[in-house]
Structures are given as C-alpha cells and as structure tokens.
Design a protein around this motif. Structure first.
Motif, PDB file in Angstrom:
ATOM      1  N   ILE A   2       0.848  -1.192   0.000  1.00  0.00           N
ATOM      2  CA  ILE A   2       0.000   0.000   0.000  1.00  0.00           C
ATOM      3  C   ILE A   2       0.884   1.244   0.000  1.00  0.00           C
ATOM      4  O   ILE A   2       1.843   1.341   0.763  1.00  0.00           O
ATOM      5  CB  ILE A   2      -0.920   0.030   1.241  1.00  0.00           C
ATOM      6  CG1 ILE A   2      -1.814  -1.208   1.292  1.00  0.00           C
ATOM      7  CG2 ILE A   2      -1.741   1.324   1.287  1.00  0.00           C
ATOM      8  CD1 ILE A   2      -2.785  -1.332   0.130  1.00  0.00           C
ATOM      9  N   LYS A   3       0.542   2.186  -0.851  1.00  0.00           N
ATOM     10  CA  LYS A   3       1.167   3.516  -0.844  1.00  0.00           C
ATOM     11  C   LYS A   3       0.188   4.437  -0.121  1.00  0.00           C
ATOM     12  O   LYS A   3      -0.990   4.521  -0.466  1.00  0.00           O
ATOM     13  CB  LYS A   3       1.406   3.996  -2.267  1.00  0.00           C
ATOM     14  CG  LYS A   3       2.085   5.328  -2.396  1.00  0.00           C
ATOM     15  CD  LYS A   3       3.573   5.277  -2.214  1.00  0.00           C
ATOM     16  CE  LYS A   3       4.248   4.631  -3.391  1.00  0.00           C
ATOM     17  NZ  LYS A   3       5.677   4.866  -3.452  1.00  0.00           N
ATOM     18  N   VAL A  56       3.995  17.025   2.522  1.00  0.00           N
ATOM     19  CA  VAL A  56       3.464  15.772   1.989  1.00  0.00           C
ATOM     20  C   VAL A  56       4.302  14.628   2.536  1.00  0.00           C
ATOM     21  O   VAL A  56       5.514  14.755   2.693  1.00  0.00           O
ATOM     22  CB  VAL A  56       3.445  15.766   0.437  1.00  0.00           C
ATOM     23  CG1 VAL A  56       4.841  15.861  -0.143  1.00  0.00           C
ATOM     24  CG2 VAL A  56       2.708  14.547  -0.090  1.00  0.00           C
ATOM     25  N   LEU A  57       3.632  13.534   2.849  1.00  0.00           N
ATOM     26  CA  LEU A  57       4.352  12.324   3.219  1.00  0.00           C
ATOM     27  C   LEU A  57       3.872  11.194   2.329  1.00  0.00           C
ATOM     28  O   LEU A  57       2.701  11.118   1.966  1.00  0.00           O
ATOM     29  CB  LEU A  57       4.197  11.986   4.703  1.00  0.00           C
ATOM     30  CG  LEU A  57       2.898  11.385   5.214  1.00  0.00           C
ATOM     31  CD1 LEU A  57       2.878   9.869   5.061  1.00  0.00           C
ATOM     32  CD2 LEU A  57       2.710  11.738   6.663  1.00  0.00           C
ATOM     33  N   THR A  58       4.810  10.346   1.962  1.00  0.00           N
ATOM     34  CA  THR A  58       4.521   9.143   1.190  1.00  0.00           C
ATOM     35  C   THR A  58       5.117   7.986   1.967  1.00  0.00           C
ATOM     36  O   THR A  58       6.329   7.971   2.225  1.00  0.00           O
ATOM     37  CB  THR A  58       5.153   9.221  -0.213  1.00  0.00           C
ATOM     38  OG1 THR A  58       4.685  10.398  -0.865  1.00  0.00           O
ATOM     39  CG2 THR A  58       4.785   8.014  -1.040  1.00  0.00           C
ATOM     40  N   ALA A  59       4.274   7.055   2.349  1.00  0.00           N
ATOM     41  CA  ALA A  59       4.721   5.907   3.127  1.00  0.00           C
ATOM     42  C   ALA A  59       4.263   4.626   2.438  1.00  0.00           C
ATOM     43  O   ALA A  59       3.308   4.640   1.646  1.00  0.00           O
ATOM     44  CB  ALA A  59       4.148   5.971   4.539  1.00  0.00           C
ATOM     45  N   ARG A  90      -6.166  18.314   5.877  1.00  0.00           N
ATOM     46  CA  ARG A  90      -5.438  17.080   5.601  1.00  0.00           C
ATOM     47  C   ARG A  90      -6.142  16.379   4.449  1.00  0.00           C
ATOM     48  O   ARG A  90      -7.372  16.325   4.408  1.00  0.00           O
ATOM     49  CB  ARG A  90      -5.446  16.185   6.837  1.00  0.00           C
ATOM     50  CG  ARG A  90      -4.822  14.817   6.659  1.00  0.00           C
ATOM     51  CD  ARG A  90      -5.061  13.967   7.922  1.00  0.00           C
ATOM     52  NE  ARG A  90      -4.501  12.642   7.819  1.00  0.00           N
ATOM     53  CZ  ARG A  90      -5.098  11.591   7.276  1.00  0.00           C
ATOM     54  NH1 ARG A  90      -6.321  11.724   6.758  1.00  0.00           N
ATOM     55  NH2 ARG A  90      -4.501  10.413   7.238  1.00  0.00           N
ATOM     56  N   ALA A  91      -5.357  15.832   3.519  1.00  0.00           N
ATOM     57  CA  ALA A  91      -5.899  15.026   2.424  1.00  0.00           C
ATOM     58  C   ALA A  91      -5.097  13.741   2.359  1.00  0.00           C
ATOM     59  O   ALA A  91      -3.875  13.755   2.538  1.00  0.00           O
ATOM     60  CB  ALA A  91      -5.809  15.779   1.099  1.00  0.00           C
ATOM     61  N   CYS A  92      -5.765  12.624   2.111  1.00  0.00           N
ATOM     62  CA  CYS A  92      -5.074  11.329   2.127  1.00  0.00           C
ATOM     63  C   CYS A  92      -5.579  10.456   0.982  1.00  0.00           C
ATOM     64  O   CYS A  92      -6.775  10.445   0.671  1.00  0.00           O
ATOM     65  CB  CYS A  92      -5.342  10.627   3.456  1.00  0.00           C
ATOM     66  SG  CYS A  92      -4.609   8.977   3.579  1.00  0.00           S
ATOM     67  N   VAL A  93      -4.656   9.713   0.382  1.00  0.00           N
ATOM     68  CA  VAL A  93      -4.980   8.692  -0.610  1.00  0.00           C
ATOM     69  C   VAL A  93      -4.157   7.457  -0.268  1.00  0.00           C
ATOM     70  O   VAL A  93      -2.951   7.551  -0.024  1.00  0.00           O
ATOM     71  CB  VAL A  93      -4.651   9.157  -2.046  1.00  0.00           C
ATOM     72  CG1 VAL A  93      -4.852   8.027  -3.042  1.00  0.00           C
ATOM     73  CG2 VAL A  93      -5.493  10.350  -2.432  1.00  0.00           C
ATOM     74  N   ASP A  94      -4.806   6.303  -0.223  1.00  0.00           N
ATOM     75  CA  ASP A  94      -4.148   5.019  -0.047  1.00  0.00           C
ATOM     76  C   ASP A  94      -4.468   4.172  -1.265  1.00  0.00           C
ATOM     77  O   ASP A  94      -5.643   4.034  -1.625  1.00  0.00           O
ATOM     78  CB  ASP A  94      -4.670   4.309   1.204  1.00  0.00           C
ATOM     79  CG  ASP A  94      -4.348   5.036   2.479  1.00  0.00           C
ATOM     80  OD1 ASP A  94      -3.153   5.244   2.744  1.00  0.00           O
ATOM     81  OD2 ASP A  94      -5.280   5.401   3.219  1.00  0.00           O
ATOM     82  N   TYR A  95      -3.425   3.605  -1.887  1.00  0.00           N
ATOM     83  CA  TYR A  95      -3.680   2.757  -3.048  1.00  0.00           C
ATOM     84  C   TYR A  95      -2.693   1.612  -3.082  1.00  0.00           C
ATOM     85  O   TYR A  95      -1.616   1.679  -2.498  1.00  0.00           O
ATOM     86  CB  TYR A  95      -3.655   3.565  -4.355  1.00  0.00           C
ATOM     87  CG  TYR A  95      -2.330   4.217  -4.692  1.00  0.00           C
ATOM     88  CD1 TYR A  95      -1.417   3.537  -5.497  1.00  0.00           C
ATOM     89  CD2 TYR A  95      -2.019   5.478  -4.229  1.00  0.00           C
ATOM     90  CE1 TYR A  95      -0.196   4.139  -5.818  1.00  0.00           C
ATOM     91  CE2 TYR A  95      -0.817   6.080  -4.561  1.00  0.00           C
ATOM     92  CZ  TYR A  95       0.093   5.405  -5.356  1.00  0.00           C
ATOM     93  OH  TYR A  95       1.287   5.987  -5.668  1.00  0.00           O
TER      94      TYR A  95
END
Length: 97
Positions: A2-3, A56-59, A90-95
């Motif tokens: 998951i990103k 921005v964070l990308t995990a 805050r905005a979030c996307v998980d894919y």
C-alpha cells in the motif's frame, strides 16, 4: 503493498508553517525505526510559495491493516500531536502498488 500519501496545510505565517512542518518531518522520518509495519516513509516540505499545501508524506506498508497499525502506534500519535494545534487541512490517498 500500500502507498499511503498524505498532504497537510498548517495555520500561521509562512515562517511558522515552515517551522511546524520541519518539526513534524523530523518526527515522521524516525517512524520506520519504531514501527515495523511501516516499510518506508518520505516527507517533503513544499518550497513553492504559490501553493497552499505545506507538507506531503509518502509511506509504504504491506496492507491496509498495517497502515491502521502505523496510524494508531504511539510513536505516530506523538508525531501527530506536534501539528494538532496548527493543522488546517489534511488530504489522504491510499492505493495498492
């Protein structure tokens, strides 16, 4: 895998927003050492003054369950507490990758 991508807007003057973003970033980049479910994290502070998002964070994590464990972990909650008084949005996307 998951990103997990999250963007934040903070309250305050540009200097105040940069200061809180820096403190938050310093806490976030330590998290993979403390949270085994968090495979990686990359954090960036916006350098473009024409834009309104500050950080921005990308995990990455193996599953959405691992993202939930990371989110609830005390080390992550301590990092989030740094920005609590300053968080405007805050905005979030998980894919899946």
């Amino acid at each position: 895998m998951i990103k997990h991508i999250v963007m934040f807007k903070f309250k305050g003057s540009p200097d105040e927003r940069k200061d809180i973003a820096t403190k938050f970033m310093e806490a976030l980049i330590q998290l993979p050492c403390e949270i085994p479910q968090l495979k990686s994290i990359d954090v960036g502070i916006n350098m473009n003054p024409a834009e309104t998002w500050d950080l921005v964070l990308t995990a990455t994590a193996d599953s959405m369950e691992d993202v939930a464990i990371y989110s609830a972990h005390p080390a992550h909650q301590a990092a989030v507490a740094i920005i609590a008084p300053y968080k405007l949005d805050r905005a979030c996307v998980d894919y899946q990758i």
